[in-house]
Design a protein around this motif. Structure first.
Motif, short mmCIF file in Angstrom:
data_model
loop_
_atom_site.label_atom_id
_atom_site.label_comp_id
_atom_site.label_asym_id
_atom_site.label_seq_id
_atom_site.Cartn_x
_atom_site.Cartn_y
_atom_site.Cartn_z
N ALA A 236 0.85 -1.10 -0.07
CA ALA A 236 0.01 -0.13 -0.02
C ALA A 236 0.85 1.33 -0.09
CB ALA A 236 -0.98 0.16 1.04
N CYS B 93 2.07 1.91 -3.45
CA CYS B 93 1.13 1.76 -4.65
C CYS B 93 0.76 3.04 -5.24
CB CYS B 93 -0.24 0.81 -4.03
SG CYS B 93 -1.43 0.68 -4.97
N ASN B 94 0.60 2.79 -6.77
CA ASN B 94 0.05 3.93 -7.23
C ASN B 94 -1.27 3.47 -7.95
OD1 ASN B 94 -0.70 5.77 -9.27
ND2 ASN B 94 1.08 5.41 -10.55
N SER B 95 -2.45 4.03 -7.23
CA SER B 95 -3.68 3.50 -7.58
C SER B 95 -4.16 3.94 -8.85
CB SER B 95 -4.45 4.31 -6.52
OG SER B 95 -4.70 5.68 -6.62
N LEU C 93 -3.51 0.87 -11.27
CA LEU C 93 -4.17 -0.60 -10.89
C LEU C 93 -5.00 -1.02 -12.17
CD1 LEU C 93 -5.22 -0.08 -7.32
CD2 LEU C 93 -3.20 -1.06 -7.95
N CYS D 199 -4.80 -1.70 -3.85
CA CYS D 199 -3.62 -1.24 -3.14
C CYS D 199 -3.33 -2.20 -1.74
CB CYS D 199 -3.25 0.05 -2.69
SG CYS D 199 -3.10 1.28 -4.37
N THR D 200 -4.36 -2.76 -1.38
CA THR D 200 -4.32 -3.66 -0.07
C THR D 200 -4.90 -4.84 -0.13
OG1 THR D 200 -6.46 -2.59 0.66
CG2 THR D 200 -4.27 -1.33 1.26
#
Length: 233
Positions: A22, A25-27, A30, A86-87
């Motif tokens: 997370a 992470c680059n949302s 995704l 991300c999670t």
């Protein structure tokens, strides 16, 4: 503790923790589409699918309404892959072996239908009873072989039942989660839910266009009816 490794080891092998993922992470990058994943190789597990698709094993399990993510799929089966997050959840759906002391289940039923990958220990963990108590009455004259020996699919195991005890049995439309979620919410065990719908494993089409939620039978509020109980084996 015996048995915990068949769930925890698979989880740990997924790699980096959700927290670390997370943080980096680059949302916007995704993959948020859903698609069907075809099982083409014997021995593929849901944990393998999670690694290959960069999803959480529990996210896949709940998207497909799985009985237990530890049940290996068959070649030709399809799984609906949820949007990437991300999670990713690789833990909350795992059935932990947290010190089983009970020697019988509350309320039944009495027969467990074995599925792919089952061992006596895995079945006992799903029922939250000791492995020795399961093996003592599982087959005529008691079970033979080690607790971690893989059992044949479609074998009926006789499960020890506490008497007097009861469960309320009712039909249920399975709309989200895995059996562990249902067991925790309704006071039962994963194994007992599996026993009432022995041929059900998962549904990849429930959330597809025209799909329907699978009907299962659910044991609710399984409890002892006396402080003095005997074991029906």
């Amino acid at each position: 503790m015996r048995g915990i490794w068949f769930t925890v080891a698979a989880f740990l092998s997924l790699g980096t923790s959700s927290f670390a993922v997370a943080a980096a992470c680059n949302s916007s990058a995704l993959n948020t589409t859903t698609y069907l994943y075809d099982i083409t190789k014997e021995g593929t597990t849901v944990f393998d699918i999670a690694r290959a698709t960069k999803r959480g094993v529990c996210d896949i399990g709940r998207q497909n309404l799985m009985a237990d993510v530890n049940i290996p799929p068959n070649v030709g089966e399809l799984f609906l892959i949820p949007p990437e997050t991300c999670t990713p959840d690789n833990e909350s759906c795992l059935i932990k072996d947290e010190g089983r002391t009970r020697t019988c289940i509350y309320g039944g039923p009495r027969l467990y239908y074995t599925v792919k990958g089952d061992t006596y220990e895995k079945v006992a963990i799903r029922l939250n009873i000791t492995t020795d108590s399961l093996m003592a009455g599982a087959t005529h004259g008691g079970a033979s072989g080690p607790a971690n020996e893989t059992l044949s699919v479609g074998q009926f195991l006789k499960i020890p039942e506490c008497s007097p005890s009861q469960c309320i049995i009712q039909p249920y439309s399975f709309k989200w989660g895995v059996y562990k979620d249902l067991a925790e919410k309704y006071g039962t065990t994963v194994g007992q839910i599996m026993m009432l719908s022995p041929t059900y494993n998962y549904s990849s089409l429930a959330f597809s266009s025209g799909g329907t939620f699978p009907p299962i039978n659910l044991p609710i509020n399984c409890t002892a009816l006396s402080n003095n109980m005997t074991v029906l084996s």
